[in-house]
Design a protein around this motif. Structure first.
Motif, mmCIF file in Angstrom:
data_model
loop_
_atom_site.group_PDB
_atom_site.id
_atom_site.type_symbol
_atom_site.label_atom_id
_atom_site.label_comp_id
_atom_site.label_asym_id
_atom_site.label_seq_id
_atom_site.Cartn_x
_atom_site.Cartn_y
_atom_site.Cartn_z
ATOM 1 N N ARG A 1 -18.524 23.382 30.930
ATOM 2 C CA ARG A 1 -19.120 24.477 31.687
ATOM 3 C C ARG A 1 -19.895 25.378 30.731
ATOM 4 N NH1 ARG A 1 -16.623 24.712 36.747
ATOM 5 N NH2 ARG A 1 -14.714 23.476 36.872
ATOM 6 N N PRO A 2 -21.137 25.691 31.039
ATOM 7 C CA PRO A 2 -21.929 26.536 30.148
ATOM 8 C C PRO A 2 -21.329 27.932 29.982
ATOM 9 C CG PRO A 2 -23.343 25.366 31.683
ATOM 10 C CD PRO A 2 -21.940 25.165 32.161
ATOM 11 N N VAL A 3 -21.205 28.376 28.741
ATOM 12 C CA VAL A 3 -20.702 29.719 28.438
ATOM 13 C C VAL A 3 -21.740 30.530 27.663
ATOM 14 C CG1 VAL A 3 -18.280 29.050 28.473
ATOM 15 C CG2 VAL A 3 -19.567 28.891 26.329
ATOM 16 N N GLY A 4 -22.830 29.867 27.280
ATOM 17 C CA GLY A 4 -23.858 30.565 26.523
ATOM 18 C C GLY A 4 -25.025 29.647 26.222
ATOM 19 N N ALA A 5 -26.022 30.213 25.563
ATOM 20 C CA ALA A 5 -27.185 29.440 25.140
ATOM 21 C C ALA A 5 -27.825 30.144 23.953
ATOM 22 C CB ALA A 5 -28.194 29.304 26.287
ATOM 23 N N GLY B 1 -33.716 24.693 21.727
ATOM 24 C CA GLY B 1 -32.653 25.418 22.412
ATOM 25 C C GLY B 1 -31.422 24.563 22.643
ATOM 26 N N LEU B 2 -30.271 25.218 22.752
ATOM 27 C CA LEU B 2 -29.008 24.517 22.998
ATOM 28 C C LEU B 2 -28.193 25.272 24.031
ATOM 29 C CD1 LEU B 2 -27.630 23.537 19.445
ATOM 30 C CD2 LEU B 2 -28.335 21.958 21.246
ATOM 31 N N VAL B 3 -27.510 24.519 24.881
ATOM 32 C CA VAL B 3 -26.537 25.105 25.804
ATOM 33 C C VAL B 3 -25.175 25.064 25.114
ATOM 34 C CG1 VAL B 3 -25.479 24.966 28.081
ATOM 35 C CG2 VAL B 3 -27.856 24.253 27.765
ATOM 36 N N VAL B 4 -24.429 26.149 25.240
ATOM 37 C CA VAL B 4 -23.087 26.212 24.663
ATOM 38 C C VAL B 4 -22.088 25.994 25.793
ATOM 39 C CG1 VAL B 4 -21.465 27.584 23.302
ATOM 40 C CG2 VAL B 4 -23.943 27.891 22.991
ATOM 41 N N GLY C 1 -35.788 35.901 29.396
ATOM 42 C CA GLY C 1 -36.570 35.867 28.165
ATOM 43 C C GLY C 1 -36.048 34.964 27.076
ATOM 44 N N LEU C 2 -35.402 33.863 27.453
ATOM 45 C CA LEU C 2 -34.841 32.948 26.452
ATOM 46 C C LEU C 2 -35.682 31.682 26.286
ATOM 47 C CD1 LEU C 2 -32.479 32.701 24.501
ATOM 48 C CD2 LEU C 2 -31.117 31.677 26.329
ATOM 49 N N GLY C 3 -36.704 31.508 27.169
ATOM 50 C CA GLY C 3 -37.534 30.320 27.074
ATOM 51 C C GLY C 3 -36.849 29.081 27.595
ATOM 52 N N MET C 4 -35.787 29.266 28.380
ATOM 53 C CA MET C 4 -35.040 28.136 28.919
ATOM 54 C C MET C 4 -34.129 28.644 30.023
ATOM 55 S SD MET C 4 -32.146 27.712 25.922
ATOM 56 C CE MET C 4 -30.992 26.804 26.920
ATOM 57 N N THR C 5 -33.603 27.711 30.814
ATOM 58 C CA THR C 5 -32.552 28.040 31.767
ATOM 59 C C THR C 5 -31.569 26.875 31.853
ATOM 60 O OG1 THR C 5 -31.998 28.768 34.011
ATOM 61 C CG2 THR C 5 -33.800 27.173 33.809
ATOM 62 N N ASN D 1 -21.384 34.150 17.827
ATOM 63 C CA ASN D 1 -21.909 35.418 17.309
ATOM 64 C C ASN D 1 -23.383 35.619 17.629
ATOM 65 O OD1 ASN D 1 -19.937 34.615 14.459
ATOM 66 N ND2 ASN D 1 -19.397 36.148 16.004
ATOM 67 N N VAL D 2 -24.087 34.554 17.981
ATOM 68 C CA VAL D 2 -25.533 34.670 18.212
ATOM 69 C C VAL D 2 -25.977 34.222 19.606
ATOM 70 C CG1 VAL D 2 -26.122 34.439 15.773
ATOM 71 C CG2 VAL D 2 -25.952 32.391 17.181
ATOM 72 N N MET D 3 -25.088 33.587 20.361
ATOM 73 C CA MET D 3 -25.511 33.031 21.646
ATOM 74 C C MET D 3 -25.678 34.123 22.707
ATOM 75 S SD MET D 3 -22.009 31.267 23.072
ATOM 76 C CE MET D 3 -20.669 32.247 23.780
ATOM 77 N N HIS D 4 -26.457 33.804 23.756
ATOM 78 C CA HIS D 4 -26.620 34.665 24.915
ATOM 79 C C HIS D 4 -25.558 34.248 25.931
ATOM 80 C CE1 HIS D 4 -30.667 36.102 23.646
ATOM 81 N NE2 HIS D 4 -30.618 34.954 22.978
ATOM 82 N N ALA D 5 -24.767 35.203 26.386
ATOM 83 C CA ALA D 5 -23.680 34.880 27.311
ATOM 84 C C ALA D 5 -23.652 35.898 28.449
ATOM 85 C CB ALA D 5 -22.350 34.869 26.566
ATOM 86 N N GLY D 6 -22.788 35.642 29.431
ATOM 87 C CA GLY D 6 -22.643 36.570 30.548
ATOM 88 C C GLY D 6 -23.922 36.699 31.351
#
Length: 324
Positions: free
Chosen positions: A308-312, A299-302, A231-235, A203-208
């Motif tokens: 496989r990363p699906v969000g962060a 920060g966390l990778v989802v 603009g997430l402060g990470m990659t 519900n809160v992660m950045h995806a796509g």
């Protein structure tokens, strides 16, 4: 100065007397308390709490605590019960009646009808020999040696003792039912508490397209551009097959500069954190927050089942969502 001293002295005396009243309850958590819990757990109905005056205010709070911790409960004013509200109570219910004296007229008036309907009655009184205590299947002894009021008149220690005994009852029932944090959240959907307990990472992660990501071998300059654009402060850093290789954050950038690495010529492989801590989309956001706090990261990778990363997400996302 003298008056200030007397005010503090009065407050200390009140608190000490109420602490003593609560400590006296410990020796009374016995078979009667167990029986009261068993009666409520065996009931097919609700717990209906009744009480007059100050006991009514305490009863209202006890009913609210029971209701929010897995025991369906509500408060009925005993005077109103005599004028129609008794119809709210069914034979399957349990009545929890509060009265310090155990002889409150408005409650005693209800006893014949409660008995006639065969409704289970639990009392909480300061007098185990009172009419209410004797009429009940079980009495919870909430007597106190002395009210905190210097006149020994205003309900103070006695109401505190009743409140604590009600909390003890609610929590014992909560644990007996195996009530969980998620169950608690469903009865508290509003405000920060509901958000903290019900919100999931997805519900809160950045995806796509909003998920910052680069491949292994990418130059650090390109990675920094990706971070700036998203603009997430990470990659996220990906392996050739799309699995998670690592993560690069603002913190990693500071450490890179401290090491004197030339950011114009370095690759992401040289400076990233290999793999890093991860979360799952179905995880509660509060769990993700705990991972960040435990490992002192922002920060966390989802990832999915195949890593496989699906969000962060980061701390700011959780802060905006009211999780922290």
């Amino acid at each position: 100065m003298s008056q200030s001293h007397e005010l503090i002295k009065s407050a200390h005396r009140t608190i000490r007397l109420e602490i003593e009243a609560v400590e006296e309850l410990l020796q009374r958590i016995d078979t009667d308390f167990i029986r009261a819990c068993e009666l409520i757990l065996a009931s097919k109905g609700r717990v209906v709490v009744v009480g007059m005056g100050k006991s009514g205010h305490i009863g209202n709070k006890i009913a609210a605590t029971l209701a929010s911790t897995g025991t369906t409960a509500f408060f009925v004013h005993p005077a109103e019960a005599s004028h129609g509200d008794m119809g709210m109570i069914t034979r399957d219910d349990v009545v929890l009646a509060l009265s310090n004296s155990g002889s409150t007229a408005e409650i005693v008036t209800l006893l014949p009808l409660i008995k006639r309907l065969g409704i289970t009655l639990i009392s909480m009184t300061g007098n185990p020999d009172s009419p209410l205590a004797k009429a009940a299947e079980v009495n919870l002894d909430a007597r106190v040696s002395q009210e905190a009021c210097p006149l020994n008149l205003a309900p103070t220690s006695s109401t505190t003792a009743s409140l604590v005994l009600g909390d003890a009852l609610a929590i014992a029932l909560l644990e007996a039912r195996g009530f969980t944090a998620e169950d608690f959240a469903f009865s508290h959907p509003g405000g920060a508490l509901g958000r903290r307990l019900l919100l999931k990472v997805e519900n809160v992660m950045h995806a796509g397209k909003s998920l910052p990501q680069v491949q292994r071998g990418t130059s650090l300059r390109e990675a920094l551009l990706e971070m700036t654009q998203k603009g997430l402060g990470m990659t996220v850093v990906l392996e050739q097959d799309g699995r998670l290789a690592g993560i690069f954050t603002d913190g990693d950038l500071r450490r890179t500069l401290d090491r004197g690495i030339d950011v114009r010529h370095a690759t992401i492989d040289e400076v990233m954190t290999i793999h890093g801590k991860t979360a799952r989309a179905e995880m509660l956001a509060a769990e993700a927050l705990k991972i960040m706090e435990d490992h002192k990261i922002s920060g966390l990778v989802v990832v999915d089942d195949d890593d496989r990363p699906v969000g962060a997400l980061n701390m700011h996302d959780l802060l905006r969502a009211g999780v922290m």
